[in-house]
Design an enzyme around this catalytic site. Sequence first.
Site: not given
Ligand code: NAD
Ligand code: UFG
Length: 344
Positions: A131, A155, A159, A204, A299
């Site tokens: 991430s 979190y 990573k 979120n 944060g």
């Molecule tokens: P998600 O929660 O939709 O998918 C994660 C999946 O992993 C889920 O289906 C969950 O049930 C499964 N899982 C969790 N723990 C497990 C375990 N111990 N064993 C088996 N399955 C398990 O999340 P996503 O948005 O698809 O994200 C996928 C990956 O990408 C994650 O590792 C997340 O940290 C990373 N990531 C996501 C974002 C984002 O904003 N969505 C950004 C950067 C990185």
């Molecule tokens: N925001 C709002 N209102 C909301 C939600 C978000 O104003 O209700 C704003 C945040 O302040 C930020 C932007 O929208 O400026 C994006 O926020 P997100 O929560 O959608 O995404 P972030 O960039 O904060 O976080 C994402 C992932 C995290 C990851 C991070 C850095 O959700 O898991 O990117 O890669 F850690």
Amino acid sequence: MKFKSTISTVLVTGGAGYIGSHTTLLLLQAGYDVVVLDNFVNSKPEALRRVAEIAAREPEIIKGDIRDSDLLDQLFRNFSIFAVIHFAGLKAVGESVTNPLTYYENNVCGTVSLLQAMTRANVTRIVFSSSATVYGDPASVPIREDFPLKATNPYGATKLYIEEILRDIYRSEPHWRIAILRYFNPAGAHDSGMIGEDPCGVPNNLIPYIAQVAVGKLSELSIFGSDYDTHDGTGVRDYIHVMDLAEGHLAALNALETLSLITCNLGTGIGYSVLDMVNTFSEVSGKPIPYRISNRRLGDISQCYTDPTHARNTLNWKAGRGLTQICGDHWRWQLKNPNGYKLE
Ligand code: NAD
Ligand code: UFG
């Protein structure tokens, strides 16, 4: 478990989740056989049923946990897996601050368990979901892969630690092939509107929140701060279409045919503010998005977007879908599935 013997089987951990389901779909459409391992802690089997419907092919679905070594051994024995795409993990930043041990246990110990099973099975090819959070609060933008790394919450630390573990494995076992992909802000959905992001409870993240305001499930958006040093004072991010992201994983698998250790940012290279997102979503959906300005979220950083050059050169990949498509596809998914995968 059915036995299959093919050299093109990919194990997708967390394949029922948001990014995993879109990637599983593309893998199936590209002709790979896919084994999904997911414990469904943050997803529903219905997502994979729909993936199979779109692809007209089924992935093998194993309900289970990446921390279950016996299950992993059985799985590597029963399927000829040549590569693992590892999405499984918990991803809520706030929850990781409250329950750090849950995050270290699930994400770090889970990944160690997976890597140990891969070692036992002599499967040495992995694509890992990292991430942009590993850059902490970057000193400047756009962010390049050689920028300093820093975790600002548990979190993010998971990573970073997993990345370090993968780099250590590569140092000691250089025949491994490892792609570390640092995602920026995934958004949007498959253009069928059949699969998409299905957050538990109140979202979120910005785009799912806006989508639920547009569809009338939530009354208004709180914009977290309007005094950042950005073009309109609201936070700037690099929103990448989930299908572009999924394509990035196939590109990484391909690049691992010739490269051994890849670290790439996956983003578009363009930063949009919260207000840009509100305005575009409102235009695309034809719905008003009421909002009010509230305090900054603890944060949060001001700006975060990538320099996409390294990914383009290394993976021969770039994100091609723009903001209108991101919002349009997210909206179609939201409209068709106001309650996500919950079947009424
Ligand atoms: P998600 O929660 O939709 O998918 C994660 C999946 O992993 C889920 O289906 C969950 O049930 C499964 N899982 C969790 N723990 C497990 C375990 N111990 N064993 C088996 N399955 C398990 O999340 P996503 O948005 O698809 O994200 C996928 C990956 O990408 C994650 O590792 C997340 O940290 C990373 N990531 C996501 C974002 C984002 O904003 N969505 C950004 C950067 C990185
Ligand atoms: N925001 C709002 N209102 C909301 C939600 C978000 O104003 O209700 C704003 C945040 O302040 C930020 C932007 O929208 O400026 C994006 O926020 P997100 O929560 O959608 O995404 P972030 O960039 O904060 O976080 C994402 C992932 C995290 C990851 C991070 C850095 O959700 O898991 O990117 O890669 F850690």
